[in-house]
Enzyme design. Sequence first.
Site, PDB file in Angstrom:
ATOM      1  N   SER A   7       0.841  -1.203   0.000  1.00  0.00           N
ATOM      2  CA  SER A   7       0.000   0.000   0.000  1.00  0.00           C
ATOM      3  C   SER A   7       0.871   1.246   0.000  1.00  0.00           C
ATOM      4  CB  SER A   7      -0.910   0.025   1.221  1.00  0.00           C
ATOM      5  OG  SER A   7      -1.467   1.318   1.341  1.00  0.00           O
ATOM      6  N   HIS A  32      -1.256  -1.237  -4.245  1.00  0.00           N
ATOM      7  CA  HIS A  32      -2.524  -0.904  -3.585  1.00  0.00           C
ATOM      8  C   HIS A  32      -2.570   0.599  -3.324  1.00  0.00           C
ATOM      9  CE1 HIS A  32      -6.037  -1.983  -1.123  1.00  0.00           C
ATOM     10  NE2 HIS A  32      -5.632  -1.050  -0.262  1.00  0.00           N
ATOM     11  N   ASP A  34      -4.721   3.674  -1.675  1.00  0.00           N
ATOM     12  CA  ASP A  34      -5.770   4.001  -0.708  1.00  0.00           C
ATOM     13  C   ASP A  34      -6.249   5.431  -0.889  1.00  0.00           C
ATOM     14  OD1 ASP A  34      -6.045   1.603   0.914  1.00  0.00           O
ATOM     15  OD2 ASP A  34      -3.956   1.963   1.491  1.00  0.00           O
ATOM     16  N   MET A  36      -8.704   8.270   0.209  1.00  0.00           N
ATOM     17  CA  MET A  36      -9.541   8.631   1.370  1.00  0.00           C
ATOM     18  C   MET A  36     -10.031  10.061   1.222  1.00  0.00           C
ATOM     19  SD  MET A  36      -7.359   7.025   4.502  1.00  0.00           S
ATOM     20  CE  MET A  36      -6.527   5.437   4.358  1.00  0.00           C
ATOM     21  N   HIS A  65      -8.381   1.284  -3.920  1.00  0.00           N
ATOM     22  CA  HIS A  65      -9.316   1.081  -2.807  1.00  0.00           C
ATOM     23  C   HIS A  65      -9.930   2.437  -2.455  1.00  0.00           C
ATOM     24  CE1 HIS A  65      -9.612  -0.107   1.762  1.00  0.00           C
ATOM     25  NE2 HIS A  65     -10.797   0.033   1.213  1.00  0.00           N
ATOM     26  N   MET A  67     -11.984   4.729  -0.335  1.00  0.00           N
ATOM     27  CA  MET A  67     -12.630   4.946   0.963  1.00  0.00           C
ATOM     28  C   MET A  67     -13.258   6.334   0.922  1.00  0.00           C
ATOM     29  SD  MET A  67      -9.669   3.188   3.234  1.00  0.00           S
ATOM     30  CE  MET A  67      -8.536   3.306   1.845  1.00  0.00           C
ATOM     31  N   MET A 136     -11.646  -5.784   5.270  1.00  0.00           N
ATOM     32  CA  MET A 136     -10.815  -4.909   6.107  1.00  0.00           C
ATOM     33  C   MET A 136     -10.488  -5.653   7.399  1.00  0.00           C
ATOM     34  SD  MET A 136     -10.260  -2.188   4.387  1.00  0.00           S
ATOM     35  CE  MET A 136      -9.249  -1.472   5.697  1.00  0.00           C
ATOM     36  N   GLY A 141      -8.758   3.932   7.419  1.00  0.00           N
ATOM     37  CA  GLY A 141      -8.429   5.335   7.695  1.00  0.00           C
ATOM     38  C   GLY A 141      -6.945   5.592   7.869  1.00  0.00           C
ATOM     39  N   PHE A 142      -6.242   4.613   8.408  1.00  0.00           N
ATOM     40  CA  PHE A 142      -4.834   4.844   8.729  1.00  0.00           C
ATOM     41  C   PHE A 142      -4.007   3.575   8.516  1.00  0.00           C
ATOM     42  CE2 PHE A 142      -7.569   7.466  11.318  1.00  0.00           C
ATOM     43  CZ  PHE A 142      -7.093   8.737  11.025  1.00  0.00           C
ATOM     44  N   GLY A 144      -0.625   1.284   9.703  1.00  0.00           N
ATOM     45  CA  GLY A 144       0.075   1.009  10.954  1.00  0.00           C
ATOM     46  C   GLY A 144      -0.783   0.577  12.131  1.00  0.00           C
ATOM     47  N   ASP A 174      -6.807  -6.404   4.164  1.00  0.00           N
ATOM     48  CA  ASP A 174      -6.155  -5.091   4.208  1.00  0.00           C
ATOM     49  C   ASP A 174      -6.125  -4.579   5.642  1.00  0.00           C
ATOM     50  OD1 ASP A 174      -5.251  -2.541   3.718  1.00  0.00           O
ATOM     51  OD2 ASP A 174      -6.903  -1.953   2.417  1.00  0.00           O
ATOM     52  N   GLY A 176      -2.951  -4.293   9.023  1.00  0.00           N
ATOM     53  CA  GLY A 176      -2.284  -5.049  10.084  1.00  0.00           C
ATOM     54  C   GLY A 176      -1.522  -6.268   9.609  1.00  0.00           C
ATOM     55  N   GLY A 196       1.163  -2.244   4.085  1.00  0.00           N
ATOM     56  CA  GLY A 196       1.633  -0.874   3.907  1.00  0.00           C
ATOM     57  C   GLY A 196       2.853  -0.554   4.729  1.00  0.00           C
TER      58      GLY A 196
HETATM   59  C1  DX5 Z   1      -6.257   1.443   5.772  1.00  0.00           C
HETATM   60  C2  DX5 Z   1      -5.768   1.171   4.359  1.00  0.00           C
HETATM   61  C3  DX5 Z   1      -4.683   0.178   4.274  1.00  0.00           C
HETATM   62  C4  DX5 Z   1      -3.410   0.541   4.938  1.00  0.00           C
HETATM   63  C5  DX5 Z   1      -2.754  -0.704   5.437  1.00  0.00           C
HETATM   64  O1  DX5 Z   1      -7.369   2.248   5.723  1.00  0.00           O
HETATM   65  O2  DX5 Z   1      -6.827   0.724   3.561  1.00  0.00           O
HETATM   66  O3  DX5 Z   1      -4.426  -0.206   2.936  1.00  0.00           O
HETATM   67  O4  DX5 Z   1      -2.542   1.239   4.100  1.00  0.00           O
HETATM   68  O5  DX5 Z   1      -1.703  -0.318   6.212  1.00  0.00           O
HETATM   69  P1  DX5 Z   1      -0.907  -1.292   7.170  1.00  0.00           P
HETATM   70  O6  DX5 Z   1      -0.405  -2.407   6.332  1.00  0.00           O
HETATM   71  O7  DX5 Z   1       0.149  -0.413   7.712  1.00  0.00           O
HETATM   72  O8  DX5 Z   1      -1.891  -1.774   8.211  1.00  0.00           O
HETATM   73 ZN    ZN Z   2      -6.536  -0.236   1.438  1.00  0.00          ZN
END
Ligand code: DX5
Ligand code: ZN
Length: 220
Positions: A7, A32, A34, A36, A65, A67, A136, A141-142, A144, A174, A176, A196
């Site tokens: 990501s 990937h 993201d 948002m 993706h 969001m 998910m 949203g974030f 990490g 997607d 963690g 990511g």
């Molecule tokens: C979260 C995103 C993910 C995110 C994954 O809203 O959709 O794609 O980048 O990030 P990690 O791999 O750090 O959990």
């Molecule tokens: Zn994503």
Amino acid sequence: MAMIAPSLLSANFADLAEEIRKIEKGGADYLHLDVMDGNYVPNITFGAPLIKSIKKISSIPFDVHLMVDKPERFIKDFVDAGADILTVHAEATTHLHRTIQEIKHYGIKAGVALNPATPLNVLEYVLGDIDLVLLMTVNPGFGGQSFINATKSKIKSLRQIIDSRGLDIILEIDGGVKLSNAKELAELGVDLLVSGSDIFGAADIEAKAKAYKDLFDKAL
Ligand code: DX5
Ligand code: ZN
């Protein structure tokens, strides 16, 4: 064999071309992306113009993706920008069936994403129409965040549904995902793992991407 989609959210935005080159050399299957909107999720990232620019310097397929609220408003923009897969959240569109048909109308793959608390049964009447389901495994949203363990039973249930009905659907997760849990997650039946922060936060990004590929090579 499971595939990997790094990501871009966790990449160094001052040097995107070089970051993308590294994950490509590491064998990433998809990039990937993201998107948002600060409304559907409490964060803002980037949109179609950035994707259009990096499409010119990238050779792997783009897994976009969305969001965003009412994603049906932007389908053509992301198709034109170079999306190969376009995934919308079931929770963000009122007419999910129509939105899927619009994506497919452009000849690209249509995906549906579900938040951790959204049950699989919202997919019941569209499963025959879609190419990918994105589960998910964190709240969107974030980057990490920590993997939500309760999603494991959902992954297993979806795998069972896809296999028992003989559906041609990519099961993507997607959030963690780390090298340390990727093998276990792939063995639950995941086809495509987004990662990511673990990949783009690594000292050697190319080597980290390659480590995932090697892991899947050996595991499955
Ligand atoms: C979260 C995103 C993910 C995110 C994954 O809203 O959709 O794609 O980048 O990030 P990690 O791999 O750090 O959990
Ligand atoms: Zn994503």
